[in-house]
Design a protein around this motif. Structure first.
Motif, PDB file in Angstrom:
ATOM      1  N   LEU A   1       0.824  -1.210   0.000  1.00 15.51           N
ATOM      2  CA  LEU A   1       0.000   0.000   0.000  1.00 15.51           C
ATOM      3  C   LEU A   1       0.860   1.263   0.000  1.00 15.51           C
ATOM      4  N   LEU A   2       1.970   1.234   0.725  1.00 13.18           N
ATOM      5  CA  LEU A   2       2.879   2.375   0.729  1.00 13.18           C
ATOM      6  C   LEU A   2       3.451   2.601  -0.659  1.00 13.18           C
ATOM      7  N   LYS A   3       3.850   1.522  -1.319  1.00 16.26           N
ATOM      8  CA  LYS A   3       4.380   1.658  -2.687  1.00 16.26           C
ATOM      9  C   LYS A   3       3.322   2.264  -3.607  1.00 16.26           C
ATOM     10  N   LYS A   4       2.092   1.834  -3.457  1.00  9.02           N
ATOM     11  CA  LYS A   4       1.017   2.373  -4.286  1.00  9.02           C
ATOM     12  C   LYS A   4       0.772   3.847  -3.951  1.00  9.02           C
ATOM     13  N   TYR A   5       0.825   4.189  -2.659  1.00 10.87           N
ATOM     14  CA  TYR A   5       0.672   5.597  -2.289  1.00 10.87           C
ATOM     15  C   TYR A   5       1.798   6.422  -2.927  1.00 10.87           C
ATOM     16  N   GLN A   6       3.011   5.903  -2.894  1.00  9.14           N
ATOM     17  CA  GLN A   6       4.151   6.630  -3.472  1.00  9.14           C
ATOM     18  C   GLN A   6       3.973   6.832  -4.977  1.00  9.14           C
ATOM     19  N   LEU A   7       3.349   5.868  -5.653  1.00 12.46           N
ATOM     20  CA  LEU A   7       3.039   6.043  -7.070  1.00 12.46           C
ATOM     21  C   LEU A   7       2.010   7.156  -7.259  1.00 12.46           C
ATOM     22  N   CYS A   8       1.009   7.210  -6.387  1.00 15.74           N
ATOM     23  CA  CYS A   8       0.016   8.298  -6.440  1.00 15.74           C
ATOM     24  C   CYS A   8       0.694   9.648  -6.245  1.00 15.74           C
ATOM     25  N   ASP A   9       1.566   9.701  -5.264  1.00 18.28           N
ATOM     26  CA  ASP A   9       2.285  10.945  -4.967  1.00 18.28           C
ATOM     27  C   ASP A   9       3.115  11.380  -6.171  1.00 18.28           C
ATOM     28  N   GLU A  10       3.800  10.430  -6.790  1.00 22.09           N
ATOM     29  CA  GLU A  10       4.600  10.743  -7.972  1.00 22.09           C
ATOM     30  C   GLU A  10       3.710  11.246  -9.105  1.00 22.09           C
ATOM     31  N   TYR A  11       2.591  10.564  -9.328  1.00 24.67           N
ATOM     32  CA  TYR A  11       1.693  10.970 -10.406  1.00 24.67           C
ATOM     33  C   TYR A  11       1.164  12.389 -10.180  1.00 24.67           C
ATOM     34  N   CYS A  12       0.891  12.724  -8.939  1.00 25.50           N
ATOM     35  CA  CYS A  12       0.399  14.077  -8.628  1.00 25.50           C
ATOM     36  C   CYS A  12       1.441  15.147  -8.941  1.00 25.50           C
ATOM     37  N   LYS A  13       2.698  14.773  -8.983  1.00 34.13           N
ATOM     38  CA  LYS A  13       3.766  15.726  -9.314  1.00 34.13           C
ATOM     39  C   LYS A  13       3.968  15.857 -10.823  1.00 34.13           C
ATOM     40  N   VAL A  14       3.349  14.966 -11.595  1.00 34.66           N
ATOM     41  CA  VAL A  14       3.549  14.902 -13.040  1.00 34.66           C
ATOM     42  C   VAL A  14       2.283  15.278 -13.818  1.00 34.66           C
TER      43      VAL A  14
ATOM     44  N   ASP B   1       1.904  20.229   2.816  1.00 37.03           N
ATOM     45  CA  ASP B   1       2.967  19.511   2.108  1.00 37.03           C
ATOM     46  C   ASP B   1       3.397  18.303   2.922  1.00 37.03           C
ATOM     47  N   GLY B   2       3.690  17.234   2.236  1.00 38.49           N
ATOM     48  CA  GLY B   2       4.181  16.035   2.897  1.00 38.49           C
ATOM     49  C   GLY B   2       3.095  15.203   3.552  1.00 38.49           C
ATOM     50  N   MET B   3       1.858  15.627   3.485  1.00 40.30           N
ATOM     51  CA  MET B   3       0.760  14.883   4.094  1.00 40.30           C
ATOM     52  C   MET B   3      -0.196  14.453   2.996  1.00 40.30           C
ATOM     53  N   PRO B   4      -0.404  13.151   2.835  1.00 38.10           N
ATOM     54  CA  PRO B   4      -1.313  12.732   1.777  1.00 38.10           C
ATOM     55  C   PRO B   4      -2.734  13.183   2.079  1.00 38.10           C
ATOM     56  N   GLY B   5      -3.404  13.616   1.079  1.00 33.57           N
ATOM     57  CA  GLY B   5      -4.774  14.041   1.278  1.00 33.57           C
ATOM     58  C   GLY B   5      -5.435  14.326  -0.049  1.00 33.57           C
ATOM     59  N   SER B   6      -6.703  14.600   0.028  1.00 29.82           N
ATOM     60  CA  SER B   6      -7.423  14.912  -1.193  1.00 29.82           C
ATOM     61  C   SER B   6      -8.350  16.083  -0.932  1.00 29.82           C
ATOM     62  N   PHE B   7      -8.582  16.826  -1.981  1.00 28.31           N
ATOM     63  CA  PHE B   7      -9.460  17.983  -1.948  1.00 28.31           C
ATOM     64  C   PHE B   7     -10.537  17.759  -3.001  1.00 28.31           C
ATOM     65  N   SER B   8     -11.610  18.488  -2.878  1.00 27.27           N
ATOM     66  CA  SER B   8     -12.699  18.366  -3.834  1.00 27.27           C
ATOM     67  C   SER B   8     -13.102  19.748  -4.328  1.00 27.27           C
ATOM     68  N   SER B   9     -13.538  19.808  -5.569  1.00 29.27           N
ATOM     69  CA  SER B   9     -14.088  21.055  -6.086  1.00 29.27           C
ATOM     70  C   SER B   9     -15.547  21.196  -5.665  1.00 29.27           C
ATOM     71  N   ASP B  10     -16.111  20.147  -5.054  1.00 29.03           N
ATOM     72  CA  ASP B  10     -17.495  20.133  -4.615  1.00 29.03           C
ATOM     73  C   ASP B  10     -17.559  20.257  -3.092  1.00 29.03           C
ATOM     74  N   LYS B  11     -18.109  21.365  -2.617  1.00 29.42           N
ATOM     75  CA  LYS B  11     -18.169  21.634  -1.176  1.00 29.42           C
ATOM     76  C   LYS B  11     -18.939  20.557  -0.420  1.00 29.42           C
ATOM     77  N   SER B  12     -20.017  20.032  -0.990  1.00 30.09           N
ATOM     78  CA  SER B  12     -20.818  19.027  -0.291  1.00 30.09           C
ATOM     79  C   SER B  12     -20.044  17.713  -0.111  1.00 30.09           C
ATOM     80  N   THR B  13     -19.156  17.397  -1.056  1.00 30.91           N
ATOM     81  CA  THR B  13     -18.312  16.201  -0.901  1.00 30.91           C
ATOM     82  C   THR B  13     -17.400  16.369   0.310  1.00 30.91           C
ATOM     83  N   ALA B  14     -16.791  17.547   0.432  1.00 28.52           N
ATOM     84  CA  ALA B  14     -15.918  17.818   1.579  1.00 28.52           C
ATOM     85  C   ALA B  14     -16.698  17.766   2.891  1.00 28.52           C
TER      86      ALA B  14
END
Length: 183
Positions: free
Chosen positions: A85-98, A141-154
């Motif tokens: 799961l950590l390896k997969k998270y690191q792939l997500c993190d890398e993709y977010c930088k690209v 920075d350095g903390m995995p997380g997600s944001f939404s453009s939809d206020k109700s989702t948040a």
């Protein structure tokens, strides 16, 4: 990222609005890397796509937990599944930088909902957040997380009474692609 300076990537990555659910394919992931000068195999693109799919689905909490243990210097405590799961998270993190960053037409604010903590670790994290006053600066920075453009989702992620919703000017969010097309 893979030998390409982030400054160069930032100049080449561009922006992308939301796609419909499941419209962003592994080939798009491969193209996103190619756009910034990074060549990846079809297999790598499929693995990265799958990792983002997992992060946006039911594995989000477990991926964050594995990341947190590793960040605390406790990689030796990770189970074999947490290591994956950590390896997969690191792939997500890398993709977010690209990947192209999200710049939806007319979207000026992104939102993040945070529940009040239920265990000691999440209570400590939530306590730091709940101690903030309107206008305070918080470095995500350095903390995995997600944001939404939809206020109700948040608001849903805030978990009702006792939760908190961050409202962040989209122009201040870095490395934030839209993954709606994958999730």
């Amino acid at each position: 990222v893979r030998g390409v300076p982030q400054t160069q990537i930032d100049q080449l990555r561009g922006t992308r609005d939301h796609k419909n659910a499941y419209q962003l394919t592994w080939q798009d992931v491969k193209d996103d890397y190619a756009r910034v000068g990074i060549s990846i195999t079809d297999t790598e693109a499929q693995e990265i796509h799958g990792a983002v799919e997992m992060f946006s689905g039911s594995a989000y909490g477990e991926m964050r937990k594995a990341w947190a243990l590793n960040a605390m210097g406790r990689a030796h405590d990770l189970t074999p599944n947490q290591q994956k799961l950590l390896k997969k998270y690191q792939l997500c993190d890398e993709y977010c930088k690209v990947a192209p960053t999200y710049k939806g037409a007319g979207v000026y604010t992104l939102h993040r909902g945070v529940k009040k903590g239920y265990d000691a670790k999440t209570q400590a994290y939530a306590a730091q957040i709940f101690a903030l006053k309107p206008g305070d600066t918080w470095n995500h920075d350095g903390m995995p997380g997600s944001f939404s453009s939809d206020k109700s989702t948040a608001k849903g992620f805030a978990g009702g009474p006792g939760g908190i919703v961050f409202h962040v000017a989209a122009k201040y969010v870095k490395n934030a692609p839209s993954i709606k097309g994958i999730s």
